[in-house]
Design a protein around this motif. Structure first.
Motif, PDB file in Angstrom:
ATOM      1  N   ALA A  88       0.833  -1.204   0.000  1.00 25.65           N
ATOM      2  CA  ALA A  88       0.000   0.000   0.000  1.00 25.65           C
ATOM      3  C   ALA A  88       0.868   1.253   0.000  1.00 25.65           C
ATOM      4  O   ALA A  88       0.589   2.211  -0.731  1.00 25.65           O
ATOM      5  CB  ALA A  88      -0.934  -0.012   1.212  1.00 25.65           C
ATOM      6  N   GLU A  89       1.922   1.239   0.781  1.00 26.02           N
ATOM      7  CA  GLU A  89       2.821   2.396   0.852  1.00 26.02           C
ATOM      8  C   GLU A  89       3.489   2.650  -0.504  1.00 26.02           C
ATOM      9  O   GLU A  89       3.538   3.788  -0.969  1.00 26.02           O
ATOM     10  CB  GLU A  89       3.879   2.163   1.928  1.00 26.02           C
ATOM     11  N   ARG A  90       3.983   1.601  -1.136  1.00 25.61           N
ATOM     12  CA  ARG A  90       4.641   1.765  -2.447  1.00 25.61           C
ATOM     13  C   ARG A  90       3.666   2.252  -3.512  1.00 25.61           C
ATOM     14  O   ARG A  90       4.052   2.992  -4.403  1.00 25.61           O
ATOM     15  CB  ARG A  90       5.283   0.459  -2.901  1.00 25.61           C
ATOM     16  N   ALA A  91       2.418   1.800  -3.423  1.00 26.17           N
ATOM     17  CA  ALA A  91       1.406   2.210  -4.403  1.00 26.17           C
ATOM     18  C   ALA A  91       0.804   3.572  -4.050  1.00 26.17           C
ATOM     19  O   ALA A  91       0.041   4.132  -4.829  1.00 26.17           O
ATOM     20  CB  ALA A  91       0.305   1.158  -4.490  1.00 26.17           C
ATOM     21  N   ARG A  92       1.135   4.063  -2.856  1.00 22.30           N
ATOM     22  CA  ARG A  92       0.622   5.340  -2.354  1.00 22.30           C
ATOM     23  C   ARG A  92      -0.903   5.352  -2.280  1.00 22.30           C
ATOM     24  O   ARG A  92      -1.569   6.295  -2.692  1.00 22.30           O
ATOM     25  CB  ARG A  92       1.145   6.496  -3.188  1.00 22.30           C
ATOM     26  N   ILE A  93      -1.420   4.236  -1.757  1.00 17.04           N
ATOM     27  CA  ILE A  93      -2.852   4.105  -1.526  1.00 17.04           C
ATOM     28  C   ILE A  93      -3.056   3.629  -0.094  1.00 17.04           C
ATOM     29  O   ILE A  93      -2.126   3.143   0.545  1.00 17.04           O
ATOM     30  CB  ILE A  93      -3.531   3.119  -2.519  1.00 17.04           C
ATOM     31  N   SER A  94      -4.265   3.765   0.415  1.00 18.26           N
ATOM     32  CA  SER A  94      -4.545   3.308   1.776  1.00 18.26           C
ATOM     33  C   SER A  94      -4.655   1.785   1.789  1.00 18.26           C
ATOM     34  O   SER A  94      -4.905   1.145   0.758  1.00 18.26           O
ATOM     35  CB  SER A  94      -5.850   3.925   2.288  1.00 18.26           C
ATOM     36  N   MET A  95      -4.493   1.238   2.973  1.00 19.33           N
ATOM     37  CA  MET A  95      -4.659  -0.213   3.138  1.00 19.33           C
ATOM     38  C   MET A  95      -6.079  -0.606   2.753  1.00 19.33           C
ATOM     39  O   MET A  95      -6.295  -1.640   2.113  1.00 19.33           O
ATOM     40  CB  MET A  95      -4.364  -0.621   4.585  1.00 19.33           C
ATOM     41  N   ARG A  96      -7.038   0.207   3.120  1.00 19.73           N
ATOM     42  CA  ARG A  96      -8.446  -0.072   2.804  1.00 19.73           C
ATOM     43  C   ARG A  96      -8.642  -0.174   1.283  1.00 19.73           C
ATOM     44  O   ARG A  96      -9.313  -1.082   0.799  1.00 19.73           O
ATOM     45  CB  ARG A  96      -9.315   1.030   3.387  1.00 19.73           C
ATOM     46  N   THR A  97      -8.049   0.755   0.538  1.00 19.38           N
ATOM     47  CA  THR A  97      -8.161   0.723  -0.920  1.00 19.38           C
ATOM     48  C   THR A  97      -7.477  -0.513  -1.484  1.00 19.38           C
ATOM     49  O   THR A  97      -8.016  -1.177  -2.383  1.00 19.38           O
ATOM     50  CB  THR A  97      -7.560   2.002  -1.533  1.00 19.38           C
ATOM     51  N   LEU A  98      -6.301  -0.856  -0.962  1.00 20.11           N
ATOM     52  CA  LEU A  98      -5.593  -2.049  -1.432  1.00 20.11           C
ATOM     53  C   LEU A  98      -6.447  -3.291  -1.210  1.00 20.11           C
ATOM     54  O   LEU A  98      -6.610  -4.110  -2.130  1.00 20.11           O
ATOM     55  CB  LEU A  98      -4.254  -2.197  -0.709  1.00 20.11           C
ATOM     56  N   LEU A  99      -7.010  -3.439  -0.017  1.00 15.15           N
ATOM     57  CA  LEU A  99      -7.826  -4.618   0.275  1.00 15.15           C
ATOM     58  C   LEU A  99      -9.067  -4.671  -0.616  1.00 15.15           C
ATOM     59  O   LEU A  99      -9.467  -5.748  -1.065  1.00 15.15           O
ATOM     60  CB  LEU A  99      -8.207  -4.637   1.750  1.00 15.15           C
ATOM     61  N   ALA A 111       5.155  -5.013  -9.461  1.00 10.01           N
ATOM     62  CA  ALA A 111       5.630  -4.249 -10.621  1.00 10.01           C
ATOM     63  C   ALA A 111       4.743  -4.488 -11.841  1.00 10.01           C
ATOM     64  O   ALA A 111       4.406  -3.542 -12.565  1.00 10.01           O
ATOM     65  CB  ALA A 111       7.080  -4.609 -10.933  1.00 10.01           C
ATOM     66  N   GLN A 112       4.337  -5.733 -12.072  1.00  7.26           N
ATOM     67  CA  GLN A 112       3.450  -6.045 -13.195  1.00  7.26           C
ATOM     68  C   GLN A 112       2.102  -5.354 -13.020  1.00  7.26           C
ATOM     69  O   GLN A 112       1.530  -4.844 -13.983  1.00  7.26           O
ATOM     70  CB  GLN A 112       3.249  -7.554 -13.313  1.00  7.26           C
ATOM     71  N   TRP A 113       1.584  -5.331 -11.798  1.00 11.10           N
ATOM     72  CA  TRP A 113       0.301  -4.685 -11.522  1.00 11.10           C
ATOM     73  C   TRP A 113       0.394  -3.185 -11.793  1.00 11.10           C
ATOM     74  O   TRP A 113      -0.478  -2.597 -12.424  1.00 11.10           O
ATOM     75  CB  TRP A 113      -0.103  -4.972 -10.071  1.00 11.10           C
ATOM     76  N   ILE A 114       1.473  -2.559 -11.318  1.00 15.05           N
ATOM     77  CA  ILE A 114       1.665  -1.131 -11.547  1.00 15.05           C
ATOM     78  C   ILE A 114       1.770  -0.846 -13.045  1.00 15.05           C
ATOM     79  O   ILE A 114       1.122   0.064 -13.568  1.00 15.05           O
ATOM     80  CB  ILE A 114       2.924  -0.606 -10.809  1.00 15.05           C
ATOM     81  N   GLU A 115       2.581  -1.621 -13.759  1.00 17.45           N
ATOM     82  CA  GLU A 115       2.733  -1.428 -15.210  1.00 17.45           C
ATOM     83  C   GLU A 115       1.406  -1.601 -15.935  1.00 17.45           C
ATOM     84  O   GLU A 115       1.093  -0.865 -16.855  1.00 17.45           O
ATOM     85  CB  GLU A 115       3.769  -2.407 -15.777  1.00 17.45           C
ATOM     86  N   GLY A 116       0.621  -2.564 -15.516  1.00 21.87           N
ATOM     87  CA  GLY A 116      -0.666  -2.834 -16.157  1.00 21.87           C
ATOM     88  C   GLY A 116      -1.704  -1.759 -15.907  1.00 21.87           C
ATOM     89  O   GLY A 116      -2.678  -1.649 -16.640  1.00 21.87           O
TER      90      GLY A 116
END
Length: 78
Positions: free
Chosen positions: A13-24, A50-55
C-alpha cells in the motif's frame, strides 16, 4: 527455490501510495496485485507488484483522458 522479494500488505500500500483499505478493496475485486499466502501471513511478490503497476499505468500521451485544471479557476491548463 528462487529468492523471492516479498512485500507485506503495508509495504504494498505504501509503495502504491494508496490506503490499506483501498488495497484490500482492489484485491477483493480482483483489480489488485496478486497476493501470496504463506501460512497465516499475506504477501505480494515484488515482481507481481511491478506487473500490476505497469498494467495500470496511465501515461500523459492520453491527454484527453487526463484533464488538467487550475484549482483556482477550474479552467483547463494549456
Amino acid at each position: 527455490m528462487p529468492d523471492l522479494d516479498l512485500l507485506t500488505l503495508d509495504e504494498t500500500a505504501e509503495r502504491a501510495r494508496i490506503s490499506m483499505r483501498t488495497l484490500l478493496k482492489l484485491v477483493a475485486e480482483g483489480r489488485g496485485p496478486v497476493i501470496t499466502k504463506l501460512g497465516a501471513r499475506t504477501f505480494v511478490r515484488a515482481d507481481h507488484f511491478a506487473q500490476w503497476i505497469e498494467g495500470n499505468a496511465q501515461t500523459s500521451r492520453h491527454r484527453s483522458s487526463i484533464e488538467l485544471t487550475n484549482p483556482l479557476t477550474e479552467q483547463p491548463h494549456g
